[in-house]
Design a protein around this motif. Structure first.
Motif, PDB file in Angstrom:
ATOM      1  N   ALA A 102     -14.851   5.721  36.832  1.00  0.00           N
ATOM      2  CA  ALA A 102     -15.207   5.378  35.472  1.00  0.00           C
ATOM      3  C   ALA A 102     -16.796   5.802  34.893  1.00  0.00           C
ATOM      4  O   ALA A 102     -16.826   6.277  33.890  1.00  0.00           O
ATOM      5  N   LEU A 103     -17.524   5.577  35.612  1.00  0.00           N
ATOM      6  CA  LEU A 103     -18.955   5.783  35.276  1.00  0.00           C
ATOM      7  C   LEU A 103     -19.119   7.426  35.125  1.00  0.00           C
ATOM      8  O   LEU A 103     -19.995   7.753  34.235  1.00  0.00           O
ATOM      9  N   ARG A 104     -18.267   8.180  35.947  1.00  0.00           N
ATOM     10  CA  ARG A 104     -18.596   9.661  35.612  1.00  0.00           C
ATOM     11  C   ARG A 104     -17.651  10.024  34.426  1.00  0.00           C
ATOM     12  O   ARG A 104     -18.146  11.124  33.698  1.00  0.00           O
ATOM     13  N   ASN A 105     -16.538   9.489  33.990  1.00  0.00           N
ATOM     14  CA  ASN A 105     -15.585  10.241  33.314  1.00  0.00           C
ATOM     15  C   ASN A 105     -15.671   9.310  31.580  1.00  0.00           C
ATOM     16  O   ASN A 105     -15.251  10.023  30.500  1.00  0.00           O
ATOM     17  N   ARG A 106     -16.120   8.178  31.569  1.00  0.00           N
ATOM     18  CA  ARG A 106     -16.122   7.259  30.388  1.00  0.00           C
ATOM     19  C   ARG A 106     -17.083   7.646  29.533  1.00  0.00           C
ATOM     20  O   ARG A 106     -18.272   7.930  29.672  1.00  0.00           O
ATOM     21  N   PRO A 107     -16.716   8.066  28.190  1.00  0.00           N
ATOM     22  CA  PRO A 107     -17.761   8.557  27.233  1.00  0.00           C
ATOM     23  C   PRO A 107     -18.754   7.449  26.709  1.00  0.00           C
ATOM     24  O   PRO A 107     -19.745   7.857  26.173  1.00  0.00           O
ATOM     25  N   ASP A 108     -18.423   6.014  26.768  1.00  0.00           N
ATOM     26  CA  ASP A 108     -19.143   5.006  26.377  1.00  0.00           C
ATOM     27  C   ASP A 108     -20.374   5.109  27.222  1.00  0.00           C
ATOM     28  O   ASP A 108     -21.540   4.702  26.743  1.00  0.00           O
ATOM     29  N   GLU A 109     -20.260   5.139  28.651  1.00  0.00           N
ATOM     30  CA  GLU A 109     -21.064   5.183  29.557  1.00  0.00           C
ATOM     31  C   GLU A 109     -22.238   6.614  29.284  1.00  0.00           C
ATOM     32  O   GLU A 109     -23.350   6.379  29.285  1.00  0.00           O
ATOM     33  N   ARG A 110     -21.567   7.692  28.789  1.00  0.00           N
ATOM     34  CA  ARG A 110     -22.076   8.827  28.743  1.00  0.00           C
ATOM     35  C   ARG A 110     -23.075   8.663  27.373  1.00  0.00           C
ATOM     36  O   ARG A 110     -24.260   9.193  27.367  1.00  0.00           O
ATOM     37  N   ILE A 111     -22.619   7.841  26.550  1.00  0.00           N
ATOM     38  CA  ILE A 111     -23.379   7.527  25.114  1.00  0.00           C
ATOM     39  C   ILE A 111     -24.839   6.724  25.437  1.00  0.00           C
ATOM     40  O   ILE A 111     -25.924   7.416  25.099  1.00  0.00           O
ATOM     41  N   ALA A 112     -24.396   5.910  26.501  1.00  0.00           N
ATOM     42  CA  ALA A 112     -25.679   4.953  26.708  1.00  0.00           C
ATOM     43  C   ALA A 112     -26.549   5.890  27.532  1.00  0.00           C
ATOM     44  O   ALA A 112     -27.886   5.787  27.327  1.00  0.00           O
ATOM     45  N   ALA A 113     -26.151   6.633  28.500  1.00  0.00           N
ATOM     46  CA  ALA A 113     -27.178   7.777  29.159  1.00  0.00           C
ATOM     47  C   ALA A 113     -27.761   8.537  28.041  1.00  0.00           C
ATOM     48  O   ALA A 113     -29.137   9.035  28.281  1.00  0.00           O
ATOM     49  N   LEU A 114     -27.038   9.019  27.436  1.00  0.00           N
ATOM     50  CA  LEU A 114     -27.668  10.245  26.332  1.00  0.00           C
ATOM     51  C   LEU A 114     -28.526   9.402  25.305  1.00  0.00           C
ATOM     52  O   LEU A 114     -29.608  10.066  24.870  1.00  0.00           O
ATOM     53  N   ASN A 149     -23.376  -0.181  32.543  1.00  0.00           N
ATOM     54  CA  ASN A 149     -22.973   0.151  33.888  1.00  0.00           C
ATOM     55  C   ASN A 149     -22.106  -1.071  34.512  1.00  0.00           C
ATOM     56  O   ASN A 149     -21.070  -1.031  35.204  1.00  0.00           O
ATOM     57  N   ASP A 150     -22.942  -2.209  34.328  1.00  0.00           N
ATOM     58  CA  ASP A 150     -22.445  -3.550  34.898  1.00  0.00           C
ATOM     59  C   ASP A 150     -21.034  -3.705  34.064  1.00  0.00           C
ATOM     60  O   ASP A 150     -20.146  -4.448  34.595  1.00  0.00           O
ATOM     61  N   ARG A 151     -20.817  -3.527  32.825  1.00  0.00           N
ATOM     62  CA  ARG A 151     -19.741  -3.770  31.850  1.00  0.00           C
ATOM     63  C   ARG A 151     -18.600  -3.179  32.436  1.00  0.00           C
ATOM     64  O   ARG A 151     -17.533  -3.493  32.692  1.00  0.00           O
ATOM     65  N   ILE A 152     -18.939  -1.832  32.601  1.00  0.00           N
ATOM     66  CA  ILE A 152     -17.617  -0.942  33.043  1.00  0.00           C
ATOM     67  C   ILE A 152     -17.104  -1.336  34.297  1.00  0.00           C
ATOM     68  O   ILE A 152     -15.972  -1.238  34.801  1.00  0.00           O
ATOM     69  N   SER A 153     -18.256  -1.682  35.292  1.00  0.00           N
ATOM     70  CA  SER A 153     -17.605  -1.887  36.751  1.00  0.00           C
ATOM     71  C   SER A 153     -16.976  -3.139  36.612  1.00  0.00           C
ATOM     72  O   SER A 153     -16.057  -3.269  37.307  1.00  0.00           O
ATOM     73  N   ASN A 154     -17.449  -4.275  35.835  1.00  0.00           N
ATOM     74  CA  ASN A 154     -16.557  -5.375  35.916  1.00  0.00           C
ATOM     75  C   ASN A 154     -15.138  -5.244  35.183  1.00  0.00           C
ATOM     76  O   ASN A 154     -14.267  -5.751  35.540  1.00  0.00           O
ATOM     77  N   GLU A 155     -14.997  -4.346  34.074  1.00  0.00           N
ATOM     78  CA  GLU A 155     -13.955  -3.885  33.515  1.00  0.00           C
ATOM     79  C   GLU A 155     -12.882  -3.382  34.612  1.00  0.00           C
ATOM     80  O   GLU A 155     -11.665  -3.675  34.603  1.00  0.00           O
ATOM     81  N   VAL A 156     -13.353  -2.472  35.280  1.00  0.00           N
ATOM     82  CA  VAL A 156     -12.662  -1.919  36.271  1.00  0.00           C
ATOM     83  C   VAL A 156     -11.943  -2.776  37.340  1.00  0.00           C
ATOM     84  O   VAL A 156     -11.000  -2.702  37.710  1.00  0.00           O
TER      85      VAL A 156
END
Length: 413
Positions: A235-247, A320-327
């Motif tokens: 998820a952290l590798r593929n999700r665009p919302d995580e990529r937005i935060a990193a960008l 990252n925490d939000r995505i981990s909890n979602e997964v």
């Protein structure tokens, strides 16, 4: 067990567009206006990259006499012409740093487009699954209504012969009315789902969208999924919302570099020509100007940029925490739905359908009374609905797992 949509007879009379999920997604990608708007936003940001790389235009300054006793007197003894060309030269790599900011914004716009696409595609798939689910329940009610309707017609004749009471005859008709009302409620739930599907597909008519779902239900029950750590990493590798935060964090780092560059003064240079107003005629010189950054060294913007970096880093950790909890929550939900559903349910459903037919025959043969028959029918209806809901909830949980990882972990077709 394969899930298909069965439309109501009234819906079947309308134009029907039969679509699998991949076919619906193809139409969605071609016609959805929200995606088109997001694509235009990417194009706009790409144009800003080109704009940031351009040099500032040179400035032409001229001064000529208009009146000195005569208008526009220019000859070998009279007249004045002054011409100056100025070019701004940005120092400290300001243009390249500004272009980098525009590049970052373009990358963020692209990730935002991917996120919009991901969310809308999930909505479309969820609506298609829900439409199939409501269609199956609709088919269940239609079958019951057809059978009870035949029974009502037969019992009407028996009533007129005086072999059953008015009370039993009316109670059977009330049962038919209740089933018809349940069917109306299901069809009313289908209306907004169908409207949203048509909106996502941008269809120009009111055709009924008939989803053709071919996902194997039994395979979902037994499907294995990767470990939690693997799913989170996916998820952290593929999700665009995580990529937005990193960008966005990268953007703030580059913005700090740009703000520091703005503290460096820019240089303005250019030649100048003065015909008669200097200490010698036809003077040619070079002008150079450089601001003295004694008071404004862009201190406030630099401090703000430094603070924004800290904010973006915190937001990235939070994302990252939000995505981990979602997964984790979605994985637990899918595994729970696997335990709720099992192979025995498919056999139970088939046996229950057979029992329904047997109960109809038993009542027609007067082997059971009306009260027993109506009690069974109510229990049959509620049980079949719950079984169908459990099956569709398993499919939705599988698709949600694909959504939160942005990967095709459990293919839903």
């Amino acid at each position: 067990m394969t899930v298909f949509l069965h439309t109501a007879s009234a819906q079947a009379q309308r134009d029907t567009l039969r679509l699998s999920i991949p076919e619906a997604e193809k139409i969605f990608l071609q016609h959805n206006l929200q995606l088109l708007a997001a694509q235009y936003n990417i194009d706009a940001n790409k144009a800003l990259i080109q704009q940031a790389k351009l040099w500032d235009n040179p400035i032409l300054v001229t001064d000529q006499n208009i009146y000195d006793g005569e208008f526009f007197r220019h000859n070998s003894e009279y007249g004045q012409v002054f011409v100056q060309v100025q070019q701004l030269i940005k120092t400290a790599g300001k243009r390249s740093k500004l272009a980098q900011l525009a590049t970052d914004n373009t990358a963020i716009a692209t990730a935002q487009f991917d996120d919009v696409l991901r969310s809308l595609r999930f909505t479309l798939r969820n609506d298609m699954i829900e439409a199939a689910h409501l269609g199956n329940i609709s088919k269940l009610f239609q079958d019951e209504i057809a059978e009870v309707g035949k029974l009502v017609e037969g019992m009407d004749q028996v009533y007129h012969l005086g072999n059953i009471s008015l009370k039993d005859n009316m109670r059977l008709k009330a049962l038919l009315f209740s089933l018809q009302n349940d069917l109306i409620n299901i069809r009313s739930q289908l209306i907004p789902v169908q409207a949203e599907i048509r909106l996502l597909l941008q269809t120009q008519d009111s055709s009924y969208i008939q989803p053709q779902l071919s996902t194997n239900y039994s395979q979902l029950i037994n499907a294995g999924i990767p470990a939690l750590d693997s799913l989170v990493a996916d998820a952290l590798r593929n999700r665009p919302d995580e990529r937005i935060a990193a960008l966005n964090k990268d953007l703030q780092v580059h913005n700090l570099s740009y703000q520091k560059a703005l503290a460096k003064p820019d240089l303005t240079v250019g030649p100048e020509y003065d015909q008669r107003n200097s200490y010698v005629p036809n003077y040619v010189g070079l002008t150079v100007s450089l601001p003295l950054n004694l008071f404004n060294r862009n201190q406030g913007n630099i401090r703000a940029a430094q603070s924004n970096i800290q904010v973006s880093q915190t937001q990235l950790l939070q994302e990252n925490d939000r995505i981990s909890n979602e997964v984790k929550a979605t994985m637990d939900k899918f595994r729970f739905m696997q335990t709720v559903n099992n192979k025995d349910q498919a056999a139970f459903t088939a046996q229950y359908d057979t029992l329904f037919q047997n109960m109809l025959k038993s009542y027609q043969a007067r082997q059971i009374n009306l009260l027993d028959f109506t009690d069974f029918l109510d229990a049959y209806k509620e049980t079949r609905i719950k079984l169908t809901e459990q099956q569709i909830n398993l499919m939705k949980a599988a698709d949600e797992l694909n959504f939160v990882t942005n990967d095709n972990i459990l293919p839903i077709q």
